[in-house]
Scaffold this active site. Structure first.
Site, PDB file in Angstrom:
ATOM      1  N   ASP A 112       4.108   0.103  12.285  1.00 25.83           N
ATOM      2  CA  ASP A 112       2.885  -0.498  11.751  1.00 25.83           C
ATOM      3  C   ASP A 112       2.728  -1.970  12.150  1.00 25.83           C
ATOM      4  OD1 ASP A 112       2.185   1.878  10.634  1.00 25.83           O
ATOM      5  OD2 ASP A 112       2.715   1.352   8.581  1.00 25.83           O
ATOM      6  N   LYS A 130       0.833  -1.209   0.000  1.00 24.99           N
ATOM      7  CA  LYS A 130       0.000   0.000   0.000  1.00 24.99           C
ATOM      8  C   LYS A 130       0.868   1.259   0.000  1.00 24.99           C
ATOM      9  CE  LYS A 130      -1.802   1.683   4.018  1.00 24.99           C
ATOM     10  NZ  LYS A 130      -1.565   3.136   4.166  1.00 24.99           N
ATOM     11  N   ASN A 131       1.815   1.308   0.921  1.00 21.62           N
ATOM     12  CA  ASN A 131       2.587   2.539   1.086  1.00 21.62           C
ATOM     13  C   ASN A 131       3.602   2.766  -0.023  1.00 21.62           C
ATOM     14  OD1 ASN A 131       1.125   3.227   3.291  1.00 21.62           O
ATOM     15  ND2 ASN A 131       2.703   2.704   4.797  1.00 21.62           N
ATOM     16  N   CYS A 162      -5.247   7.479   9.562  1.00 16.90           N
ATOM     17  CA  CYS A 162      -5.510   6.868  10.859  1.00 16.90           C
ATOM     18  C   CYS A 162      -5.207   7.862  11.965  1.00 16.90           C
ATOM     19  CB  CYS A 162      -4.642   5.638  11.047  1.00 16.90           C
ATOM     20  SG  CYS A 162      -5.127   4.288   9.969  1.00 16.90           S
ATOM     21  N   ARG A 216      -0.233  14.170  13.784  1.00 19.55           N
ATOM     22  CA  ARG A 216       0.459  13.933  12.514  1.00 19.55           C
ATOM     23  C   ARG A 216       0.621  15.263  11.808  1.00 19.55           C
ATOM     24  NH1 ARG A 216      -1.726   8.483   9.581  1.00 19.55           N
ATOM     25  NH2 ARG A 216       0.407   7.857   9.240  1.00 19.55           N
ATOM     26  N   ARG A 230      -9.037  -0.928   3.834  1.00 16.20           N
ATOM     27  CA  ARG A 230      -8.216   0.181   3.324  1.00 16.20           C
ATOM     28  C   ARG A 230      -6.816  -0.302   2.969  1.00 16.20           C
ATOM     29  NH1 ARG A 230      -7.331   5.006   7.117  1.00 16.20           N
ATOM     30  NH2 ARG A 230      -5.641   5.110   5.612  1.00 16.20           N
TER      31      ARG A 230
HETATM   32  C1  UD1 Z   1       4.126   6.652   7.062  1.00 12.30           C
HETATM   33  C2  UD1 Z   1       3.259   5.482   6.720  1.00 12.30           C
HETATM   34  C3  UD1 Z   1       2.685   4.864   7.977  1.00 12.30           C
HETATM   35  C4  UD1 Z   1       3.781   4.562   8.976  1.00 12.30           C
HETATM   36  C5  UD1 Z   1       4.695   5.760   9.183  1.00 12.30           C
HETATM   37  C6  UD1 Z   1       5.901   5.456  10.039  1.00 12.30           C
HETATM   38  C7  UD1 Z   1       2.335   6.112   4.597  1.00 12.30           C
HETATM   39  C8  UD1 Z   1       1.126   6.535   3.831  1.00 12.30           C
HETATM   40  N1  UD1 Z   1       2.161   5.935   5.893  1.00 12.30           N
HETATM   41  O1  UD1 Z   1       3.268   7.607   7.712  1.00 12.30           O
HETATM   42  O2  UD1 Z   1       1.990   3.682   7.604  1.00 12.30           O
HETATM   43  O3  UD1 Z   1       3.190   4.245  10.205  1.00 12.30           O
HETATM   44  O4  UD1 Z   1       5.157   6.251   7.937  1.00 12.30           O
HETATM   45  O5  UD1 Z   1       6.631   4.420   9.482  1.00 12.30           O
HETATM   46  O6  UD1 Z   1       3.392   5.897   4.039  1.00 12.30           O
HETATM   47  N2  UD1 Z   1       6.155  14.320  11.606  1.00 12.30           N
HETATM   48  C9  UD1 Z   1       6.326  15.630  11.961  1.00 12.30           C
HETATM   49  N3  UD1 Z   1       6.133  16.602  11.024  1.00 12.30           N
HETATM   50  C10 UD1 Z   1       5.792  16.321   9.752  1.00 12.30           C
HETATM   51  C11 UD1 Z   1       5.618  14.967   9.383  1.00 12.30           C
HETATM   52  C12 UD1 Z   1       5.802  13.989  10.336  1.00 12.30           C
HETATM   53  O7  UD1 Z   1       6.627  15.921  13.105  1.00 12.30           O
HETATM   54  O8  UD1 Z   1       5.646  17.253   8.959  1.00 12.30           O
HETATM   55  C13 UD1 Z   1       6.328  13.255  12.618  1.00 12.30           C
HETATM   56  C14 UD1 Z   1       5.054  12.444  12.860  1.00 12.30           C
HETATM   57  O9  UD1 Z   1       4.219  13.084  13.775  1.00 12.30           O
HETATM   58  C15 UD1 Z   1       5.619  11.164  13.392  1.00 12.30           C
HETATM   59  C16 UD1 Z   1       6.939  11.023  12.659  1.00 12.30           C
HETATM   60  O10 UD1 Z   1       7.240  12.300  12.136  1.00 12.30           O
HETATM   61  O11 UD1 Z   1       5.883  11.279  14.775  1.00 12.30           O
HETATM   62  C17 UD1 Z   1       6.922  10.009  11.553  1.00 12.30           C
HETATM   63  O12 UD1 Z   1       5.870  10.275  10.697  1.00 12.30           O
HETATM   64  P1  UD1 Z   1       5.923   9.952   9.158  1.00 12.30           P
HETATM   65  O13 UD1 Z   1       7.108   9.118   8.831  1.00 12.30           O
HETATM   66  O14 UD1 Z   1       5.705  11.233   8.439  1.00 12.30           O
HETATM   67  O15 UD1 Z   1       4.677   9.045   9.027  1.00 12.30           O
HETATM   68  P2  UD1 Z   1       3.710   9.107   7.854  1.00 12.30           P
HETATM   69  O16 UD1 Z   1       4.522   9.477   6.653  1.00 12.30           O
HETATM   70  O17 UD1 Z   1       2.523   9.888   8.246  1.00 12.30           O
END
Ligand code: UD1
Length: 422
Positions: free
Chosen positions: A308, A26-27, A108, A113, A401
């Site tokens: 995950d 998916k990702n 989720c 986030r 999903r």
């Molecule tokens: C992606 C994956 C999700 C997985 C996660 C961590 C997708 C669609 N989803 O989510 O399944 O659980 O990686 O492996 O690929 N953060 C900030 N500022 C930002 C962005 C992120 O502080 O602008 C923080 C988040 O709050 C979190 C951390 O960075 O604590 C990691 O988040 P991130 O790697 O961005 O997760 P996602 O990309 O949302």
């Protein structure tokens, strides 16, 4: 109509047998779909998983195809608010059209986030960010570079983010000059995307390392020329099946997977006493001679233990002898499943928003459950499989999903799982 899963538990017996094939990730697929905005021609896809999130991303893309002349391209609010990966579309859209409008992305509920890393990255590339009502409007600079262009920049991420790395990387592909992303995410889905983009005219180095360097094309679009993007296998699905097989399998082989992508899990499985055999693209889990032993877990960015898989791992630990902690280092609020597992009979103490303690083994009993989120939902399916009696899991759509026709695939292993419309 809403649907739910009904699972007849095995009461701790290890009865599942056979093979189960892993679907495309998916990702990975969602990001490759977003990347199609960078292309002049059509991108063919192979191994695309048939899941709800992919359909939503396709709808978002279709909505972008004909940007309105007045507003420029806009991400449909109702979809983007439900799909975290929608934010990845902002990078290539901004790079191609010079502007993009989008709502705060959903997905989720996993604690906070935020999107600061994205906005700061866009600013570093010369874009301006405006907040209008509850929408963000990002526009490229209109200076000597021409209207709406992005310029290469050196961007250091103060914390590692998968989607921020992907979004800014995709934006940089069409930018003027070189972009260097430091402290970038190293997830294999990013490597797969880089490999494909490079075949189609991009110039990206550093896949699988914390420094990704992109030499922008200056606006020249990429060309697929009939080459397909082949979605890599879903490592979270792979890991979830490993855990299910360790708890409820007699002998189960997980095929069409990339075992090295789940090394962090397999090391812990072996340490816990699970019999694991690994081949080129398959993993076999056999019933071991010993009682499973508890192992503590700390989630980490790739190649560490994936957040995950944290909820499925918690179910695993309820069946292990001893005490173990799970330290969640990526997200707050990712233990929403703990109360339900306790209702089923588990002994779990939530020590703080990042740490739980699990004592086992405890038999689990049937309950009426509601999927808390996509990954948590699969953990509930695993818990229901281990439990005694017939459990129900509402909100099947949350599982749909991310997991393709999960009930049909698990039935083939001998599990009595049905989908029921309610
Ligand atoms: C992606 C994956 C999700 C997985 C996660 C961590 C997708 C669609 N989803 O989510 O399944 O659980 O990686 O492996 O690929 N953060 C900030 N500022 C930002 C962005 C992120 O502080 O602008 C923080 C988040 O709050 C979190 C951390 O960075 O604590 C990691 O988040 P991130 O790697 O961005 O997760 P996602 O990309 O949302």
């Amino acid at each position: 109509m809403k649907s739910r899963f009904v699972v007849e538990g095995l009461a701790g017996h290890k009865k599942l047998r056979g093979t189960i094939a892993v679907k495309g990730a998916k990702n990975a697929a969602l990001k490759a779909l977003a990347a199609t905005v960078l292309f002049e021609d059509t991108v063919p896809f192979e191994n695309l998983p048939d899941i709800e999130d992919v359909k939503r991303m396709q709808e978002l893309l279709a909505g972008l195809l004909a940007p309105s002349e007045v507003e420029g391209p806009v991400l449909k609010k109702d979809i983007a608010e439900r799909l975290r990966a929608s934010i990845v579309l902002t990078g290539p859209t901004l790079a191609r059209y010079g502007t993009v409008t989008f709502p705060f992305p959903g997905g989720c509920v996993l604690g906070e986030r935020p999107i600061d890393l994205f906005l700061e990255g866009f600013r570093a590339m010369g874009a301006t960010v405006k907040e209008q009502d509850d929408l963000f409007v990002i526009s490229g600079s209109s200076t000597s570079l021409g209207a709406g262009k992005l310029r290469g920049a050196k961007i250091f991420f103060p914390s590692v983010s998968v989607t921020a790395t992907e979004t800014l990387m995709l934006a940089a592909v069409l930018a003027d000059g070189q972009t260097m992303l430091q402290n970038a995410a190293m997830e294999p889905e990013i490597g797969a995307l880089i490999e494909y983009l490079n075949l189609c005219g991009a110039d990206i180095a550093g896949a699988g390392t914390p420094t990704i360097t992109i030499n922008g094309t200056g606006g020249t679009l990429l060309r697929a020329q009939g080459r397909a993007y082949i979605t890599p296998p879903d490592r979270i699905e792979t890991g979830s099946f490993v855990i299910l097989a360790a708890l409820a399998g007699d002998e189960v082989t997980i095929t069409d997977c990339e075992p090295r992508h789940v090394d962090a899990l397999l090391v812990l499985m072996r340490r816990a006493g699970v019999t694991v055999e690994v081949g080129n693209n398959f993993i076999t889990i056999k019933q071991g001679p010993t009682l499973l032993k508890s192992v503590s877990v700390r989630t980490h960015e790739y190649p560490g233990f994936p957040t995950d898989l944290q909820a499925p791992m918690a179910v695993f630990l309820t069946q292990c002898q001893g005490e173990a902690t799970i330290l969640e280092t990526i997200f707050d609020g990712r233990f929403r499943y703990a109360d339900d597992l306790v209702r089923m009979g588990a002994t779990i103490t939530v020590m703080n928003p990042h740490k739980i303690l699990i004592k086992g083994p405890t038999p689990l009993t049937r309950k009426e459950l509601e999927s808390p989120d996509l990954r948590g939902g699969l953990a509930y399916l695993i818990a229901a499989t281990v439990a005694e009696g017939t459990s129900t899991i509402d909100n099947a759509y949350l599982i749909d999903r991310g997991y393709e026709h999960i009930e049909e695939r698990l039935q083939k292993l001998g599990l009595n799982i049905q989908r029921e419309e309610v």
